[in-house]
Design an enzyme around this catalytic site. Structure first.
Site, PDB file in Angstrom:
ATOM      1  N   GLY A   5     -29.601  -6.401  88.476  1.00  0.00           N
ATOM      2  CA  GLY A   5     -29.357  -6.442  89.361  1.00  0.00           C
ATOM      3  C   GLY A   5     -28.199  -7.174  88.920  1.00  0.00           C
ATOM      4  O   GLY A   5     -27.525  -8.131  89.141  1.00  0.00           O
ATOM      5  N   THR A   6     -27.722  -6.473  87.198  1.00  0.00           N
ATOM      6  CA  THR A   6     -26.398  -6.995  86.695  1.00  0.00           C
ATOM      7  C   THR A   6     -25.566  -5.900  87.609  1.00  0.00           C
ATOM      8  O   THR A   6     -25.804  -4.849  87.973  1.00  0.00           O
ATOM      9  CB  THR A   6     -26.390  -6.119  85.867  1.00  0.00           C
ATOM     10  OG1 THR A   6     -27.688  -6.659  84.682  1.00  0.00           O
ATOM     11  CG2 THR A   6     -25.556  -6.751  85.063  1.00  0.00           C
ATOM     12  N   ALA A  18     -30.603  -3.083  91.621  1.00  0.00           N
ATOM     13  CA  ALA A  18     -30.363  -3.711  93.049  1.00  0.00           C
ATOM     14  C   ALA A  18     -28.797  -4.866  92.940  1.00  0.00           C
ATOM     15  O   ALA A  18     -29.047  -5.542  92.332  1.00  0.00           O
ATOM     16  CB  ALA A  18     -31.350  -4.974  93.181  1.00  0.00           C
ATOM     17  N   PRO A  19     -27.620  -3.819  92.942  1.00  0.00           N
ATOM     18  CA  PRO A  19     -26.353  -5.277  93.104  1.00  0.00           C
ATOM     19  C   PRO A  19     -26.934  -6.730  93.562  1.00  0.00           C
ATOM     20  O   PRO A  19     -26.303  -7.589  93.008  1.00  0.00           O
ATOM     21  CB  PRO A  19     -25.626  -4.430  93.042  1.00  0.00           C
ATOM     22  CG  PRO A  19     -25.862  -3.301  93.716  1.00  0.00           C
ATOM     23  CD  PRO A  19     -26.872  -2.937  93.024  1.00  0.00           C
ATOM     24  N   HIS A  35     -16.625 -15.162  96.444  1.00  0.00           N
ATOM     25  CA  HIS A  35     -17.487 -15.951  96.223  1.00  0.00           C
ATOM     26  C   HIS A  35     -17.095 -16.621  95.315  1.00  0.00           C
ATOM     27  O   HIS A  35     -16.206 -17.517  95.262  1.00  0.00           O
ATOM     28  CB  HIS A  35     -18.515 -14.822  94.884  1.00  0.00           C
ATOM     29  CG  HIS A  35     -19.284 -12.939  95.761  1.00  0.00           C
ATOM     30  ND1 HIS A  35     -18.914 -12.357  95.707  1.00  0.00           N
ATOM     31  CD2 HIS A  35     -20.492 -13.919  95.126  1.00  0.00           C
ATOM     32  CE1 HIS A  35     -19.748 -11.530  96.504  1.00  0.00           C
ATOM     33  NE2 HIS A  35     -20.977 -12.297  96.133  1.00  0.00           N
ATOM     34  N   HIS A  36     -17.963 -17.274  94.014  1.00  0.00           N
ATOM     35  CA  HIS A  36     -17.572 -18.719  93.701  1.00  0.00           C
ATOM     36  C   HIS A  36     -16.656 -18.097  92.560  1.00  0.00           C
ATOM     37  O   HIS A  36     -16.547 -16.629  92.243  1.00  0.00           O
ATOM     38  CB  HIS A  36     -19.018 -19.581  92.884  1.00  0.00           C
ATOM     39  CG  HIS A  36     -19.467 -18.228  92.389  1.00  0.00           C
ATOM     40  ND1 HIS A  36     -19.170 -17.921  91.128  1.00  0.00           N
ATOM     41  CD2 HIS A  36     -21.089 -16.979  92.104  1.00  0.00           C
ATOM     42  CE1 HIS A  36     -20.109 -17.256  89.808  1.00  0.00           C
ATOM     43  NE2 HIS A  36     -20.915 -16.596  90.978  1.00  0.00           N
ATOM     44  N   LYS A  51     -16.905 -16.047  88.908  1.00  0.00           N
ATOM     45  CA  LYS A  51     -17.199 -14.146  89.524  1.00  0.00           C
ATOM     46  C   LYS A  51     -16.474 -13.251  88.564  1.00  0.00           C
ATOM     47  O   LYS A  51     -15.695 -13.683  89.063  1.00  0.00           O
ATOM     48  CB  LYS A  51     -18.078 -13.725  90.714  1.00  0.00           C
ATOM     49  CG  LYS A  51     -18.578 -12.902  91.060  1.00  0.00           C
ATOM     50  CD  LYS A  51     -19.204 -12.494  92.128  1.00  0.00           C
ATOM     51  CE  LYS A  51     -19.894 -10.993  92.698  1.00  0.00           C
ATOM     52  NZ  LYS A  51     -20.745 -10.413  91.581  1.00  0.00           N
ATOM     53  N   THR A  54     -22.120  -6.177  95.134  1.00  0.00           N
ATOM     54  CA  THR A  54     -22.359  -5.563  96.512  1.00  0.00           C
ATOM     55  C   THR A  54     -21.741  -5.166  98.049  1.00  0.00           C
ATOM     56  O   THR A  54     -21.974  -4.485  98.765  1.00  0.00           O
ATOM     57  CB  THR A  54     -23.039  -7.197  97.361  1.00  0.00           C
ATOM     58  OG1 THR A  54     -24.072  -7.388  96.440  1.00  0.00           O
ATOM     59  CG2 THR A  54     -24.002  -6.978  98.847  1.00  0.00           C
TER      60      THR A  54
END
Length: 237
Positions: A69-70, A93-94, A127-128, A131, A138
């Site tokens: 997921g990285t 899976a990003p 995003h926060h 990040k 994504t």
């Protein structure tokens, strides 16, 4: 060897990270899974690009599936994943949200229908503030979905533009916003003559990514070696 009646054993490559903690919390409320660092059925890696080689080595050595997921991965990392997928099942899976997987599928289908010479595409993500990568993995994945729909070469630089630049017909633009504690917002805008189509997804917290990671882990158990995506998890055509 586990039976179908036994819970799936998960190992986290980076249990102290935000996603590692979110997945552990999801497992704690799901009897179909259990955390087991030593004898796992699936290894889950949401760490960093620098840690990818170590997680791949661990999964290959143990002969178990790997969920990656990285984000922020480069071409060298993609090669490592491709090589590993010849030995074990790997889910890249990003974004593990099931909703984002559907968004990707919808973006590809829309791009297949809409004339690229008349419809521009802008992908906007937020995003926060912590990040590190931008655009997000994504957002780039959504852009690749548009490219597939348009039957474009994924490596064709002509089809991609940065924020604030004039657009060539058929270009795909990206804009990234960083701030606050935003878990993840993504919009795919198809901008045509006199009309717009906006496909959107809003992540309210990391729990959705954790639930999607569990769905991905369940999908991987018993699969043959190969490279899989969340599209395979949701069974999208």
């Amino acid at each position: 060897m586990r039976t179908d009646q036994q819970p799936i054993r998960l190992a986290l490559f980076a249990p102290e990270g935000r996603m590692g903690q979110a997945i552990a919390a999801a497992v704690a409320t799901n009897p179909s899974f259990v955390m087991h660092s030593d004898h796992a059925d699936v290894l889950v890696d949401f760490s960093s690009p620098d840690g990818l080689r170590a997680s791949i080595d661990r999964a290959v050595s143990a002969g178990i599936p790997l969920l990656v997921g990285t984000t922020g991965l480069g071409e060298g990392h993609q090669s490592l994943i491709a090589d590993a997928a010849e030995i074990i099942p790997v889910l890249k899976a990003p974004n593990t949200s099931l909703g984002v997987a559907l968004l990707e599928n919808l973006a590809e289908r829309a791009a297949r229908v809409l004339d690229a010479n008349e419809w521009d595409v802008e992908i906007v993500e937020a995003h926060h503030r912590l990040k590190a990568d931008a655009p997000s993995g994504t957002a780039l994945h959504l852009g690749q979905a548009v490219e597939r729909g348009r039957d474009m070469d994924a490596k064709e630089e002509l089809g991609r533009s940065g924020v604030g630049l004039a657009r060539e017909p058929g270009s795909i633009g990206y804009a990234a916003v960083r701030g606050g504690t935003v878990a993840g917002d993504h919009d795919v805008l198809f901008l045509g003559p006199d009309e717009r189509i906006i496909l959107s997804h809003r992540a309210e917290n990391r729990a959705i990514f954790a639930r999607g990671a569990l769905a991905g882990a369940r999908f991987l158990v018993g699969r043959p070696a190969g490279l899989y995506t969340m599209k395979d998890v949701i069974g999208a055509e």
